[in-house]
Scaffold this active site. Structure first.
Site: not given
Length: 349
Positions: A233, A70, A17-18, A139, A100, A213
């Protein structure tokens, strides 16, 4: 058939989720590239769902399944109500954001700062698990600030697991809640894959998904030897076609021939047309597809034509045809045996 098991979606590969990126248009586009990779919404706060425009916040196309939402929040009652709303809307998983580190998120008392309050996170998870039948997942990071030892991580995970959470998606970097920007928190703290791998080894009854990463499917496959799943991501956003071989590699679907980039665009044409007819701005659609020709000859021309064209007042879905034309026949028709005029293949039907 959706890739699910008794515990819900299979998480061998997922896209993170971004915020500002994984909206419904982005997810529809990614689903055209991989049929089975698990997708997630942007983080949606419990307050926004309870008091905002639910159709705008929670709407999605049926083709996006398997799809998780999310949530951001720290009030068990509110999160339970939001989880129930999301389940009724058809989401396959409810994920709680405990990773976050942004100041805005901290001010709302959710995100990574909740790692300092494992009992509160457990209360939130317990309330959601009691409210829904779909999986509730978390998460998180490997740690925050000076709470970054392996014992701290195990204490957090076991406390939340006792409340009913079976799946933890672990970003293998700790977060500094003060002094680093969200971008720096994604890059500066060192990756600690060893902590996530050890967590899975010590707690084999839990599903542990590794995040952080990972740039390629090759890297993701390597991590599957020590974790249950991998979440990618920004690499999947900037280079979305890397997902083209995901169904074969991660879900055993060798019978599913990957769509070519051309095939993806063919399926996008009617979707764009429908969305434009609803009043969606063209830029809201095209901004997610700029990376389709990442590292491919002509890719820069593609991005330029899409970026410049989407700002034209008269532009519509045929911009895809124009941008495809800029690639050149030999570059574009990857799987055709003979050169064909592109417009005849990508015709607006």
């Amino acid at each position: 058939m959706l890739p699910t098991d008794a515990q819900g979606p299979r998480r061998r590969l997922s896209v993170a989720p971004m915020m500002d990126w994984t909206d419904r248009h982005c997810r529809y586009f990614l689903r055209l590239i991989s049929r089975h990779t698990l997708l997630y919404t942007e983080m949606v706060t419990s307050a926004a769902i309870l008091h905002g425009d639910r159709e705008r916040l929670l709407g999605f196309h049926p083709a996006e399944h398997p799809l998780g939402i999310q949530l951001g929040g720290s009030e068990p009652k509110d999160l339970a109500e939001c989880a129930k709303i999301a389940e009724c809307r058809g989401f396959d998983e409810i994920n709680l954001n405990v990773g976050c580190p942004s100041p805005r998120v901290q001010n709302g008392r959710f995100g990574a700062c909740l790692m300092a309050e494992p009992e509160l996170v457990a209360d939130c998870v317990r309330a959601m698990c009691e409210a829904v039948s779909v999986p509730v997942t978390v998460k998180t990071r490997v740690g925050i600030d000076d709470r970054d030892s392996y014992d701290d991580l195990v204490r957090f995970v076991t406390t939340v697991a006792d409340a009913g959470c079976r799946t933890f998606i672990v970003h293998a970097r700790k977060a500094w809640l003060q002094g680093l920007s969200p971008k720096e928190n994604r890059q500066t703290p060192p990756l600690r894959y060893d902590m996530v791998q050890r967590l899975k080894s010590d707690l084999p009854h839990l599903e542990i998904v590794l995040n952080g990463g990972i740039q390629t499917l090759e890297e993701a496959e390597q991590h599957l030897s020590s974790c249950d799943g991998v979440m990618i991501g920004r690499a999947a956003y900037h280079n979305p076609y890397l997902l083209a071989d995901a169904d074969r590699r991660f879900y055993g679907r060798g019978d599913l021939k990957p769509r070519t980039r051309e095939g993806v665009l063919e399926h996008l044409l009617p979707y764009f047309r429908e969305e434009l007819a609803k009043g969606t701005r063209l830029h809201a659609l095209t901004r997610h597809i700029l990376g389709l020709y990442h590292a491919v000859p002509g890719g820069k021309r593609w991005r330029r034509r899409i970026s410049e064209g989407s700002s034209r007042r008269e532009a519509d879905e045929t911009l895809l045809l124009e941008a495809a034309d800029s690639l050149g026949v030999d570059e574009y028709h990857e799987n055709l045996s003979r050169p064909v005029r592109r417009v005849s293949v990508l015709s607006p039907v």
